[in-house]
Design a protein around this motif. Structure first.
Motif, PDB file in Angstrom:
ATOM      1  N   UNK A   1      41.600  -7.023  -1.808  1.00  8.02           N
ATOM      2  CA  UNK A   1      41.406  -8.056  -0.772  1.00  8.02           C
ATOM      3  C   UNK A   1      41.107  -7.412   0.579  1.00  8.02           C
ATOM      4  N   UNK A   2      41.821  -6.345   0.888  1.00  7.25           N
ATOM      5  CA  UNK A   2      41.594  -5.630   2.152  1.00  7.25           C
ATOM      6  C   UNK A   2      40.172  -5.056   2.192  1.00  7.25           C
ATOM      7  N   UNK A   3      39.782  -4.414   1.098  1.00  8.60           N
ATOM      8  CA  UNK A   3      38.443  -3.816   1.035  1.00  8.60           C
ATOM      9  C   UNK A   3      37.357  -4.866   1.191  1.00  8.60           C
ATOM     10  N   UNK A   4      37.580  -6.018   0.567  1.00  5.41           N
ATOM     11  CA  UNK A   4      36.604  -7.115   0.647  1.00  5.41           C
ATOM     12  C   UNK A   4      36.359  -7.521   2.097  1.00  5.41           C
ATOM     13  N   UNK A   5      37.422  -7.614   2.875  1.00  4.94           N
ATOM     14  CA  UNK A   5      37.258  -8.048   4.270  1.00  4.94           C
ATOM     15  C   UNK A   5      36.704  -6.919   5.137  1.00  4.94           C
ATOM     16  N   UNK A   6      37.234  -5.727   4.955  1.00  6.07           N
ATOM     17  CA  UNK A   6      36.787  -4.606   5.803  1.00  6.07           C
ATOM     18  C   UNK A   6      35.298  -4.337   5.588  1.00  6.07           C
ATOM     19  N   UNK A   7      34.860  -4.480   4.324  1.00  4.95           N
ATOM     20  CA  UNK A   7      33.443  -4.232   4.033  1.00  4.95           C
ATOM     21  C   UNK A   7      32.585  -5.494   4.202  1.00  4.95           C
ATOM     22  N   UNK A   8      33.198  -6.571   4.667  1.00  4.39           N
ATOM     23  CA  UNK A   8      32.437  -7.785   4.961  1.00  4.39           C
ATOM     24  C   UNK A   8      31.886  -8.478   3.731  1.00  4.39           C
ATOM     25  N   UNK A   9      32.581  -8.357   2.599  1.00  3.65           N
ATOM     26  CA  UNK A   9      32.102  -8.993   1.381  1.00  3.65           C
ATOM     27  C   UNK A   9      32.713 -10.375   1.155  1.00  3.65           C
ATOM     28  N   UNK A  10      33.599 -10.787   2.054  1.00  2.78           N
ATOM     29  CA  UNK A  10      34.211 -12.114   1.876  1.00  2.78           C
ATOM     30  C   UNK A  10      33.169 -13.200   2.148  1.00  2.78           C
TER      31      UNK A  10
END
Ligand code: UD1
Length: 341
Positions: A249-258
């Motif tokens: 979930x963290x990676x998704x947001x940091x990499x802007x994939x949300x």
């Protein structure tokens, strides 16, 4: 440059396991905990497993001044907010304690991430928000039912507080609420695990303490429910699998994939297991006999609750990997380790 994640409640059961998975995924972490329902030994356990120097700040997230110092000292790319009171029964007796702790700390987190320019937050929500769902397995679109305890109410309220805060931030804050089903088990190293204080209210800690002789007999609360064997059905998710969901979930947001600024995901296995099935699996896997008896139903229990994990599988690219057997073996290994200490 390494990304840094603040983990509130980082000495707790899920927080400590998540810290390990974050570090192993290449993040720096800072752990914050007031140690009101946890032990600094868990931080030591995380350090031993990972071999990392991990900053730990003994701070109460409700103490705005002290908490703000943490934001002055470090720079965070994301926050995972675990710090909360979590005993359902206690919350019925002391509702204001729960509203104060769980709501104040979360409002503080949201104010501070806004003030210090940290834009990503994961909130630990709970499948308790579904109550007795009309359809199983439960999808994220199932309506939330009125909470049956102040604890459950704080989970719903914090989801709403997060949704409103994200909406008002116009893209400056991204939030993910993870709705956990029933987290159980321990790290396979047996360096960290659940440390319930007093008599455990949750099933698996009661099972392991009974197997260890600390409790005389497990009460199975009800065998006359409308389920195949009459006992309640839950979705027991390994705490390490659950921890990994936070990393994703963290990676998704940091990499802007949300896809949305505020998202909600179920975190479960997708597999419903009855209390009696779990007891039998525990006996078989660990090769022991558990002293248990059938007892009256427990007030407030839902009959069945297990996750539809399609969204988490497809969108997060996450799925539970550990089998119930592995998880119950790890739970028993941890209990034995606790006895040695
Ligand atoms: C409970 C909380 C829920 C919370 C979750 C967090 C209640 C009513 N619900 O969920 O709000 O989010 O913990 O972990 O307290 N059981 C026994 N004997 C025991 C203990 C439990 O038979 O000694 C049974 C229960 O009746 C239930 C199942 O085991 O069917 C799981 O119980 P538990 O671990 O307490 O979790 P939940 O009831 O799902």
């Amino acid at each position: 440059m390494k990304r840094c994640v603040l983990v509130t409640g980082g000495a707790g059961y899920i927080g400590s396991h998540t810290a390990v998975e974050l570090i192993e995924a290449g993040y720096d972490v800072v752990l914050v905990d007031n140690l009101s329902n946890s032990d600094e030994q868990a931080v030591e356990g995380v350090r031993r497993i990972t071999g990392a120097e991990i900053p730990f700040e003994k701070v109460d997230c409700c103490d705005r001044e002290a908490f703000e110092q943490v934001f002055r000292k470090y720079r965070f790319d994301a926050v995972i907010h675990f710090a909360a009171s979590k005993a359902v029964g206690e919350s019925v007796e002391k509702p204001l304690l729960y509203y104060r702790n769980n709501l104040t700390s979360f409002v503080n987190v949201l104010e501070l991430i806004s003030k210090y320019g940290c834009s990503n937050i994961v909130f630990s929500s709970s499948a308790t928000v579904y109550g007795e769902a009309d359809v199983q397995p439960v999808t994220e679109l199932a309506p939330r039912k009125p909470a049956t305890s102040p604890y459950g109410n704080t989970k719903q309220m914090c989801e709403d507080i997060l949704r409103d805060t994200v909406a008002a931030a116009g893209g400056a804050i991204h939030g993910i609420a993870l709705r956990y089903f029933n987290p159980i088990g321990a790290h396979p190293s047996a360096e960290i695990g659940e440390l319930p204080r007093g008599v455990p209210q949750n099933l698996v800690p009661f099972v392991t303490q009974t197997a260890a002789g600390i409790r005389e007999c497990l009460s199975v609360f009800g065998d006359d429910y409308d389920t195949p064997d009459g006992s309640c059905i839950r979705d027991y998710i390994d705490v390490v699998d659950l921890a990994r969901a936070h990393v994703v979930a963290i990676g998704r947001m940091i990499e802007g994939r949300n896809k949305e600024n505020f998202e909600i995901f179920n975190v479960g296995t997708g597999r419903g297991v009855s209390v009696l099935e779990l007891v039998r699996a525990f006996e078989r896997v660990n090769n022991l006999k558990l002293n248990y008896r059938i007892a009256p139903r427990r007030e407030g229990d839902v009959v069945k609750n297990w996750a539809d994990t399609t969204l988490a599988n497809n969108e997060l690219g996450w799925r539970a990997e550990r089998s119930l057997d592995e998880t119950l073996a790890a739970a028993w290994k941890w209990q034995q380790e606790v006895m040695k200490r």
